[in-house]
Design an enzyme around this catalytic site. Structure first.
Site, mmCIF file in Angstrom:
data_model
loop_
_atom_site.group_PDB
_atom_site.id
_atom_site.type_symbol
_atom_site.label_atom_id
_atom_site.label_comp_id
_atom_site.label_asym_id
_atom_site.label_seq_id
_atom_site.Cartn_x
_atom_site.Cartn_y
_atom_site.Cartn_z
ATOM 1 N N TYR A 1 18.326 28.940 63.174
ATOM 2 C CA TYR A 1 18.470 28.300 61.864
ATOM 3 C C TYR A 1 18.703 26.815 62.024
ATOM 4 C CZ TYR A 1 23.577 27.903 62.397
ATOM 5 O OH TYR A 1 24.832 27.545 62.816
ATOM 6 N N ARG B 1 14.709 20.132 66.946
ATOM 7 C CA ARG B 1 15.587 21.155 67.542
ATOM 8 C C ARG B 1 15.161 22.558 67.128
ATOM 9 N NH1 ARG B 1 21.863 20.799 66.461
ATOM 10 N NH2 ARG B 1 21.151 21.521 64.418
ATOM 11 N N ARG C 1 13.555 49.178 64.713
ATOM 12 C CA ARG C 1 14.630 48.663 65.572
ATOM 13 C C ARG C 1 14.430 49.043 67.043
ATOM 14 N NH1 ARG C 1 19.593 49.861 67.712
ATOM 15 N NH2 ARG C 1 21.061 48.110 67.740
ATOM 16 N N LYS D 1 20.286 27.267 68.670
ATOM 17 C CA LYS D 1 20.995 27.409 67.391
ATOM 18 C C LYS D 1 20.641 28.755 66.769
ATOM 19 C CE LYS D 1 22.149 24.672 63.254
ATOM 20 N NZ LYS D 1 23.608 24.645 63.383
ATOM 21 N N GLU E 1 33.309 22.628 71.956
ATOM 22 C CA GLU E 1 32.896 22.056 70.668
ATOM 23 C C GLU E 1 33.616 22.801 69.556
ATOM 24 O OE1 GLU E 1 28.695 22.857 69.921
ATOM 25 O OE2 GLU E 1 28.869 24.762 70.989
ATOM 26 N N LEU F 1 26.036 23.244 71.548
ATOM 27 C CA LEU F 1 24.853 22.901 70.765
ATOM 28 C C LEU F 1 24.772 21.378 70.697
ATOM 29 C CD1 LEU F 1 22.578 24.099 68.934
ATOM 30 C CD2 LEU F 1 24.030 23.423 67.020
#
Ligand code: PLP
Length: 287
Positions: A33, A52, A100, A149, A182, A207
């Site tokens: 995302y 990114r 799945r 991310k 972070e 990140l």
């Protein structure tokens, strides 16, 4: 006009926006995302976020759901239709919908794309800007590819909850060596007593924030001394200033870490200069 969301090719009322129960993002956190701010009608660092996104997709061998120019066009159209001049765009791409199974679907399925927007009246409260925010330190329990991310954010959700319960805005995660990695949704910065700006190097352990990159560029332009390295919690306690950076906080002053006041306990001048520089850069930039 109702708020709209974009879901796999359609602009739908937000309340009716749905994804399939076997979307791999939902079942396996197999997706990535981005969050992009819009400040006074301008996108903040849209280009950086798109770059990114491409990297995150590439690391997971997920294809672009649509080409980058088309994606940018859809984002702009959703923002236009929702009348957002200050707010956020959230966009998520998952590997798609498949029965799945852990391994990737064969043959490949189409990546799923969801985009939502949110209006904000202000990005920070007057109290946050005047007094700064508090941070809680917690162990970093995440996987070792934090440079991607992904929507796998459970460790961060638990951390943010702990922070909120402690009356803090953010939690700073700390590795086994006592070094701050972070924040749960932000990068961590300090200014040393000697006035040097310090933030951790971008490797697999954090990140690499797009806001972080812009602030580093702006700090260079302002002639600030910069040291790209990790710092310990003890060093942060003794820092002159601290702050967090992200697409939604820009540079937000941290004036308390655990129960220690940072510096003189008020937002630091370097933090505030960087915050102002970021807003000016967005106001004067493209898009
Ligand atoms: N680190 C983490 C773990 C994050 O989740 C985020 C943003 O969500 C950031 C750093 C800051 O990144 P950016 O400046 O690109 O928003």
């Amino acid at each position: 006009m109702p708020r709209l969301a974009y879901v796999n090719g359609r602009y739908l009322p937000h309340t009716e926006a749905r994804v399939h129960v076997e979307d791999r993002g939902y079942q396996l956190a197999d997706g990535v995302y981005e969050v992009v701010a819009i400040i006074d009608g301008r996108f903040a660092d849209l280009d950086g976020h798109m770059v990114r996104l491409g990297r995150s997709l590439g690391e997971l061998s997920i294809g672009w759901p649509v080409s980058r120019p088309v994606l940018e066009m859809i984002i702009r159209e959703l923002v236009r239709r929702n009348g957002v001049s200050n707010g956020l765009v959230y966009l998520q791409v998952t590997r798609g919908v498949a029965s799945r199974d852990f391994k990737f679907p064969e043959p490949k399925v189409k990546p799923a794309l969801v985009i939502t927007t949110r209006k904000v009246t202000r990005f920070a409260t007057p109290a946050q800007l005047e007094n700064g925010v508090g941070v809680l330190t917690i162990p970093d329990i995440r996987w070792l590819r934090r440079d991607i991310k992904t929507v796998g954010l459970l460790a961060q959700a638990l951390g943010k909850q702990k922070a909120a319960e402690a009356g803090c805005f953010e939690a700073w995660m700390v590795d086994a060596d006592g070094l701050v990695t972070e924040g749960c949704s932000s990068n961590a910065w300090i200014v040393t007593p000697a006035g040097v700006l310090v933030t951790r190097q971008p490797d697999h352990m954090i990140l690499n924030g797009i806001t972080r990159l812009s602030l580093l560029r702006l700090a260079g332009e302002l002639g600030l001394a910069i040291d790209i390295r990790p710092f310990t919690v003890a060093e942060a306690y003794g820092a002159k200033e601290a702050f967090v950076s992200s697409a939604t906080t820009f540079a937000l002053p941290v004036t308390r870490i655990d129960d220690r006041a940072i510096g003189d306990g008020t937002p630091g001048p370097i933090t505030l200069r960087l915050r102002a520089a970021y807003f000016s850069a967005v106001a004067g930039g493209a898009s």
